[in-house]
Design an enzyme around this catalytic site. Structure first.
Site, PDB file in Angstrom:
ATOM      1  N   LYS A   1      -8.845   2.771   6.477  1.00  0.00           N
ATOM      2  CA  LYS A   1      -7.656   3.103   5.447  1.00  0.00           C
ATOM      3  C   LYS A   1      -8.599   4.482   5.605  1.00  0.00           C
ATOM      4  O   LYS A   1      -7.400   5.308   6.535  1.00  0.00           O
ATOM      5  CB  LYS A   1      -6.800   3.370   4.380  1.00  0.00           C
ATOM      6  CG  LYS A   1      -5.922   2.149   4.432  1.00  0.00           C
ATOM      7  CD  LYS A   1      -5.948   1.624   3.433  1.00  0.00           C
ATOM      8  CE  LYS A   1      -4.516   0.528   3.231  1.00  0.00           C
ATOM      9  NZ  LYS A   1      -4.145  -0.145   1.329  1.00  0.00           N
TER      10      LYS A   1
ATOM     11  N   SER B   1       1.114  -1.603   0.229  1.00  0.00           N
ATOM     12  CA  SER B   1      -0.572  -0.369   0.249  1.00  0.00           C
ATOM     13  C   SER B   1       0.786   1.203   0.001  1.00  0.00           C
ATOM     14  O   SER B   1       0.198   2.324   0.040  1.00  0.00           O
ATOM     15  CB  SER B   1      -0.801  -0.066   1.229  1.00  0.00           C
ATOM     16  OG  SER B   1      -1.686  -0.920   0.904  1.00  0.00           O
TER      17      SER B   1
END
Length: 302
Positions: A275, A232
């Site tokens: 997130k 990520s």
């Protein structure tokens, strides 16, 4: 098991916090049901409607005698517990109510007692988990070029991640890339890909990539004691390095996530809901996501 039982009609249920730690052949024989961790608001609602009444009864108290404010529950969820569920939160509530009951029996306090967020250190001690984004200096971290704000998924939900990059003077050592912050193999590869992409395409972006020829690049991801891995951070690493080379700081109110390829393509990643909730908690107003993660926004609270 050597037990004369017909297990063909038995359904076995197993739970796990992190899928990656389950061996592949075993995982292949399982039907996986993914349950997201609770959001902060959900934890507060569960605590208010279920956990506090249950623990009040166990402590021999009534709702008229003790009130725990929503601000106190929220602070407990963020600064005293770090989990996807609410087990530790319930233990913290039980601990507070036991202390209130003991103080009432000893005549130190008289009901009704109101527990506020400011009272928590007196009951639970100092906060154990202060999010980096809540610290006063967090906004100043991206004020210098070479620091970008990323997003990651942990066993306890989402978290804000800072990627820091610096250039060494040519006289101090040979050119190369050094990585610190307990990074896993995938994250190390992301850093190398980010550097290779900027070397090949930086001139088009107006970046002085020539300085990379004889200067060492250092990429660090705090906190160093916490292991980190996953794809990520690719976009964040490219942004941190581009910021360093251009001398332009990255906006403090922007966070990003996404895997990056050598040709500069941004690939989708997982954990978008966690997130985005982490970014929201951190006061970040803009999040840059891979285009192919668009459908994941359906899972995110409005």
């Amino acid at each position: 098991l050597e037990v004369e039982l017909d297990l063909s009609d038995v359904l076995f249920l197993a739970t796990a916090n992190v899928l990656e730690h389950i061996p592949g052949p075993l995982l292949d024989r399982m039907e996986v049901i993914t349950l997201d961790g609770y959001t902060e608001d959900e934890k507060v609602a569960i605590a208010r409607d279920h956990l506090v009444p249950r623990q009040l009864e166990r402590a021999g108290l009534t709702a008229a005698e003790v009130t725990i404010t929503e601000d106190a529950l929220r602070r407990m969820a963020t600064e005293y517990t770090r989990e996807a569920g609410v087990r530790a939160l319930e233990r913290a509530i039980a601990r507070i109510l036991r202390k209130v009951a003991a103080a009432a029996d000893l005549g130190e306090t008289a009901p009704p007692v109101v527990v506020t967020a400011a009272d928590l250190p007196g009951y639970l001690g100092r906060p154990r988990y202060v999010p980096e984004s809540a610290l006063p200096e967090s906004r100043q971290r991206t004020a210098v070029p070479g620091v970008a704000t990323g997003l990651a998924v942990t066993g306890a939900g989402g978290d804000v991640l800072y990627v820091e990059a610096s250039l060494a003077d040519p006289e101090t050592g040979p050119a190369g890339l050094s990585l610190t912050g307990q990074l896993g193999d995938v994250m190390k590869e992301s850093a190398r890909i980010a550097l290779s992409y900027l070397r090949s395409r930086g001139a088009e972006l107006g970046l002085p990539v020539g300085v990379l020829k004889d200067r060492s690049v250092h990429v660090h991801v705090p906190a160093g004691a916490i292991p980190k891995d996953g794809p990520s951070a690719g976009v964040t690493m490219v942004t941190a390095l581009a910021s360093l080379l251009s001398g332009r700081p990255v906006r403090a109110d922007v966070a990003m996530t996404g895997e990056v390829s050598l040709t500069g393509r941004v690939l989708p990643v997982g954990g978008i809901k966690q997130k985005l909730l982490a970014a929201h908690r951190a006061g970040i107003t803009t999040v840059v996501l891979p285009h192919r993660n668009g459908p994941d926004l359906d899972d995110v609270p409005q």
